[in-house]
Design a protein around this motif. Sequence first.
Motif, PDB file in Angstrom:
ATOM      1  N   MET A   1       7.915   6.617 -10.927  1.00 60.42           N
ATOM      2  CA  MET A   1       6.899   7.556 -10.412  1.00 60.42           C
ATOM      3  C   MET A   1       6.901   7.505  -8.891  1.00 60.42           C
ATOM      4  O   MET A   1       7.079   6.435  -8.313  1.00 60.42           O
ATOM      5  N   LEU A   2       6.715   8.637  -8.276  1.00 59.09           N
ATOM      6  CA  LEU A   2       6.702   8.703  -6.821  1.00 59.09           C
ATOM      7  C   LEU A   2       5.298   9.064  -6.352  1.00 59.09           C
ATOM      8  O   LEU A   2       4.637   9.905  -6.946  1.00 59.09           O
TER       9      LEU A   2
ATOM     10  N   LEU B   1       8.371   5.081  -3.929  1.00 59.70           N
ATOM     11  CA  LEU B   1       8.336   4.700  -5.346  1.00 59.70           C
ATOM     12  C   LEU B   1       7.027   3.966  -5.651  1.00 59.70           C
ATOM     13  O   LEU B   1       6.503   3.232  -4.818  1.00 59.70           O
TER      14      LEU B   1
ATOM     15  N   GLU C   1       6.407   1.399  -7.174  1.00 62.94           N
ATOM     16  CA  GLU C   1       6.460  -0.068  -7.077  1.00 62.94           C
ATOM     17  C   GLU C   1       5.857  -0.587  -5.778  1.00 62.94           C
ATOM     18  O   GLU C   1       5.492  -1.744  -5.678  1.00 62.94           O
TER      19      GLU C   1
ATOM     20  N   GLN D   1      -3.571   1.238  -3.799  1.00 59.76           N
ATOM     21  CA  GLN D   1      -3.405   0.774  -2.419  1.00 59.76           C
ATOM     22  C   GLN D   1      -1.920   0.686  -2.105  1.00 59.76           C
ATOM     23  O   GLN D   1      -1.131   0.228  -2.939  1.00 59.76           O
TER      24      GLN D   1
ATOM     25  N   THR E   1       0.105  -1.351  -0.930  1.00 57.33           N
ATOM     26  CA  THR E   1       0.214  -2.757  -0.551  1.00 57.33           C
ATOM     27  C   THR E   1       1.575  -3.087   0.048  1.00 57.33           C
ATOM     28  O   THR E   1       1.684  -3.956   0.888  1.00 57.33           O
TER      29      THR E   1
ATOM     30  N   ARG F   1      -0.889  -0.234   3.619  1.00 53.97           N
ATOM     31  CA  ARG F   1      -2.114  -0.865   3.122  1.00 53.97           C
ATOM     32  C   ARG F   1      -3.314   0.083   3.078  1.00 53.97           C
ATOM     33  O   ARG F   1      -4.454  -0.367   2.999  1.00 53.97           O
ATOM     34  N   ALA F   2      -3.041   1.354   3.153  1.00 49.01           N
ATOM     35  CA  ALA F   2      -4.151   2.297   3.015  1.00 49.01           C
ATOM     36  C   ALA F   2      -4.573   2.382   1.560  1.00 49.01           C
ATOM     37  O   ALA F   2      -3.740   2.358   0.651  1.00 49.01           O
TER      38      ALA F   2
ATOM     39  N   HIS G   1       2.485  11.719 -15.821  1.00 48.16           N
ATOM     40  CA  HIS G   1       2.633  10.982 -14.558  1.00 48.16           C
ATOM     41  C   HIS G   1       2.948  11.882 -13.379  1.00 48.16           C
ATOM     42  O   HIS G   1       3.356  11.392 -12.321  1.00 48.16           O
TER      43      HIS G   1
ATOM     44  N   PHE H   1      13.302   9.241 -15.710  1.00 49.29           N
ATOM     45  CA  PHE H   1      11.967   8.688 -15.534  1.00 49.29           C
ATOM     46  C   PHE H   1      11.114   9.610 -14.684  1.00 49.29           C
ATOM     47  O   PHE H   1      11.587  10.577 -14.102  1.00 49.29           O
ATOM     48  N   ASP H   2       9.830   9.286 -14.596  1.00 50.44           N
ATOM     49  CA  ASP H   2       8.901  10.128 -13.853  1.00 50.44           C
ATOM     50  C   ASP H   2       9.330  10.288 -12.406  1.00 50.44           C
ATOM     51  O   ASP H   2       9.964   9.401 -11.832  1.00 50.44           O
ATOM     52  N   GLY H   3       8.945  11.386 -11.824  1.00 50.91           N
ATOM     53  CA  GLY H   3       9.273  11.639 -10.428  1.00 50.91           C
ATOM     54  C   GLY H   3      10.738  12.008 -10.254  1.00 50.91           C
ATOM     55  O   GLY H   3      11.285  11.889  -9.162  1.00 50.91           O
TER      56      GLY H   3
ATOM     57  N   VAL I   1      13.207  10.384 -11.194  1.00 52.14           N
ATOM     58  CA  VAL I   1      13.970   9.181 -10.884  1.00 52.14           C
ATOM     59  C   VAL I   1      14.877   8.909 -12.075  1.00 52.14           C
ATOM     60  O   VAL I   1      14.435   8.959 -13.222  1.00 52.14           O
TER      61      VAL I   1
ATOM     62  N   ILE J   1      16.986   8.931  -6.966  1.00 49.58           N
ATOM     63  CA  ILE J   1      15.869   9.871  -6.835  1.00 49.58           C
ATOM     64  C   ILE J   1      16.466  11.216  -6.474  1.00 49.58           C
ATOM     65  O   ILE J   1      17.006  11.399  -5.381  1.00 49.58           O
TER      66      ILE J   1
ATOM     67  N   SER K   1      -7.181  -7.214   0.175  1.00 50.04           N
ATOM     68  CA  SER K   1      -7.267  -5.886  -0.443  1.00 50.04           C
ATOM     69  C   SER K   1      -8.718  -5.505  -0.721  1.00 50.04           C
ATOM     70  O   SER K   1      -9.095  -4.340  -0.608  1.00 50.04           O
TER      71      SER K   1
ATOM     72  N   GLU L   1     -10.328  -4.438   2.507  1.00 47.85           N
ATOM     73  CA  GLU L   1      -9.814  -3.111   2.850  1.00 47.85           C
ATOM     74  C   GLU L   1     -10.454  -2.037   1.955  1.00 47.85           C
ATOM     75  O   GLU L   1     -10.823  -0.960   2.426  1.00 47.85           O
TER      76      GLU L   1
ATOM     77  N   GLN M   1     -12.646   0.974   3.387  1.00 48.23           N
ATOM     78  CA  GLN M   1     -12.061   2.319   3.344  1.00 48.23           C
ATOM     79  C   GLN M   1     -12.678   3.197   2.258  1.00 48.23           C
ATOM     80  O   GLN M   1     -12.852   4.398   2.448  1.00 48.23           O
TER      81      GLN M   1
END
Lengths: 88, 985
Positions: free
Chosen positions: A1-2, A12, A14, A57, A59, A63-64, A75, B248-250, B252, B279, B724, B727, B731
Amino acid sequence: MLIDCPYCGERLSEEFTILGDATKQRPAGSGASDIDAWYDYVFIRDNPKGRHREYWQHTGGCRAWLVVERDTLTHQVYAVTPARDASA
Amino acid sequence: MTSRRLAQGGLIDRSRPIRFTFDHKSFAGLAGDTLASALLANGRMLMARSFKYHRPRGVVTAGASEPNALMEIGERGRRDANSRATMVELYDGLFAVSQNRWPSLAFDLGAVNGLAASIFVAGFYYKTFMWPKSFWEKVYEPLIRRAAGLGRASHEPDPDAYEKAYAHCDVLVIGSGPAGLMAALAAGRAGARVILADEGSRLGGSLLAEREEIAGDSGFAFVAATLAELEALPNVTLMPRTTVFGWFDGNVFGALERVNKHVAVPPAHEPVERYWRIIAKQAVMATGAEERPLVFGGNDKPGVMQASAIRAYVNRYAVTPGARAVVFTNNSSGYRTARDVLAAGIDVAAIIDARDGGTETHAAGVPLIADAVVTRVVGRERITGVNVLKGGATTADRIEADFVAMSGGWNPVIHLSCHKGDKPVWDAERACFLPPPSTPGLIPVGAAAGALTLSQCLKDGSAAGARAAGLAGFKATSIAVPETRDDEPYSIRPLWHVRQSTAKAFVDFQNDVTLEDIPLAAREGFNSIELVKRFTTSGMGTDQGKLSNINASGILAEATGRTVPEIGTTTFRPFYTPVSFGALTGAFRATHYQPVRKTPLHEWCEEMGAVFMEAGLWLRSAWFPKPGEDWRAAATREVMAVRQSVGICDVSTLGKIDLQGPDATALLNRLYCNGFSTLQPGKARYGLMLREDGFLFDDGTVSHLASGHYFITTTTANAGRVMSHIEFCHQALWPELDVQYVSVTDQWAQIAVAGPNARRVLERVIAEDLADAAFPYLGAQAVTVAGGIPARLFRISFSGELAYELSVPADHGNHVARLLMSEGSGFGIVPYGVEALSIMRIEKGHVAGGELNGTTTPEDLGLGRMVSRNKDFIGRMMGEREALKAGNRDVLVGVKPVEPDHQLRAGAHLLTRGAVASLDNDQGYVTSVAWSPMLRQWIGLALLKRGRERHGEIVQVYDDLRNSRMLVEVTHPCFYDRENLKLHG
């Protein structure tokens, strides 16, 4: 998933960490009569099939905290907004 | 053995002979051969024994769908079990061994299973091996384990390297047959970044196996010319030996590249396989079609093969499976095999067409028997002939032949297009399943989309490539399609099985599923195709039913009076063909399985002889043994030395966060359950963070460095989570707060200096006044170390001794640690590790991870007075819940074995003395344990129901997991220096 991070571009999934449902509103009140709203906020989650807004997030990147609207079945990602803008 | 190599033709290189071994016998092949084609060339038909019945088997296909010819390739750590001989590229010295047979392929005792075949029908194991019960573990299971499986995995480490990589492209073309080549050309000429991937060792797909005529030249020549142009285009990447195994999704795609499976030993610094994530903006699925076997008596004998596979062996590898062929077909394409075999000079005894009368041209002199079926293949070691039953006849005729081409029609290879869960669509005219109607991002084309003539594939491929490039943002037009020899339109009459078969007819070759098994499953109530699959195991082998699935659906339809589309297919899932664990792992093996985080003091710790422990990704110094010391002796000595004089400990792994801004204090008050408005600059305070549900999340210290500037620490384990969390709170919840924060965990080295002589040692390296009045307990100030290093000093204590934490920029860590050791040598300073640290905090009853385990509240741990009543904070509302305030909760106590030599273990449960061990009687559990040098015995912290009311009581500790029971005294959690005299020294 993107996921298309507004700061970093399409990455990605991940690179991201999911928190969960972004549609729940943290209750403003903190009196005894608000306990049911708090119970709902902390514990109760729908599990929708279809378009849903979630907190992710970035991460592994900027980190937004982001609100990602995606279809939980396909998805497909429809929109990605910084959390600070989504709550405004 | 007879040589079956044809004198002319083929794409093999006759000038490059290759030697290989199969079952320890030496054979010769040619460059360009697969292991299967080379064995056939040597006249070697018997290649394997089937899974259940151990029937003699040969190769059925010429490609990735091979169900029978599975072999172990390579030796020791390189042994690759269940390798399809059709996909193994021959190389010098190749070592291959057959599987699933004992003592040999030719004489396999396992074949005795075949005699009891009527017992070993589908699902037999659900009804057997049940009695007597004890026999399951002692007799049946060990026997079944030995009999089960096909190839043997190696138990030795794999010496080869594997890589993982990413690629991006505008158009991914999957498959390099006629449709794929044209698509790649159209997209490539339009300027799109194109990747053309094909599972074969060479690009060209079906054009390498057929005798086509394109633009007046051979199909081989067309491939060569097209590849030459593609190779010259800088925006096109060619990837042969690369199977795109999943969508796969996206958009990919997962792909596996067999970088060096075609050589004995990969060149230095090259991987054997590479796992790709590609991709793609758009993809063209030109994966072709798979020919269906026919289901008839004896169809599993060596020498019965896909009609198209025989064409591949004859045309590409210049090999014939035998001297005299019979073609059995229910569609027009089977006739091509007769033509190609004849053209190679091999006899064709007959074409048996299950249809009433085809209009296809066939060579004169080859008898055509229409409206007929083969009921049985005859022969033991080799096929000697087939029995043919004409429509309306009662007895079969025998036709002599030694190999059989079967064609049951074509299944488009639609797998990728169904990986996202969409269902394929039945096409009645072509009797096959087509890709789902909507596959955004993926364009099925060619035979994969049901186009079964060459001219259609070329034309559609060009259009698809142009369309894909267009969707990816390029100006693209369909390119000119070359002329082809007229190919015949495709026609078929479905024949799911030959009901007049007079011998076992196989549906799934790999799992030995026969014709009878499917109606049996339906009779037992397993009458959906998914249930039939699990009950019979049809489609569950390493080939995932590529040759059997659709036939199984057809047979189930007929057995239950439904149509094939009503039955449908089983779910398509990645991987299309098997992917090795090595490829999935890539470089993340052994110590590279996960990253290692070393603290800024790691070098110093190593110099001091530290034994390290893993704490998440970190390596933390656990103890510093002197010669002859085990962990307990070392940790005990370290504790004694710290409590008597002084020691230093690396505490750099704890999370550190720098927080600044006008609203920093407000944020702190919302994050922690205790207040920070009264925390003055130059002071530190212990803080407790709760989760929204009221339970403890993390603890740490907050130091007020200067107005609007704070320094926060967290536990090692929760550093990332707390960051986290902060944050998120800012946020998502309170973006209006004017604050900034950043993790500085890696930027600062942090050294604990603890013991009665701690101040004296620090005074030798720090310029500022450290006397108690100038720097009281919980002070937090900037200082200068060694005359120039900017540092921070915090007077906080985890050990309960007079203690400080000295924070220096990370690059100075090792130097400052060495400096403290040399300045402290007169005081007998020692390094101490995590073990000693833990022992001391347990002696003092300080809570840590074992107590902050996600199920405890501040009140549970005796910290209820820290919970503010004057402000709102995360966890306040839900922390007020009845159950969290109940009087009978498990609360923090100390436990001390009554017998001083008894060893406590964390996790053991607590029971009232005399109570029987049961869930109802459970009173709590031990959370942390240590052998205390100060008390000279084991001690622990525990959560005990109503524990604060029970100090002095003797309770049972129950641990049947480790066979331990003992009595302990319930005590206050602080075992040492209850008045905290040493802290304020």
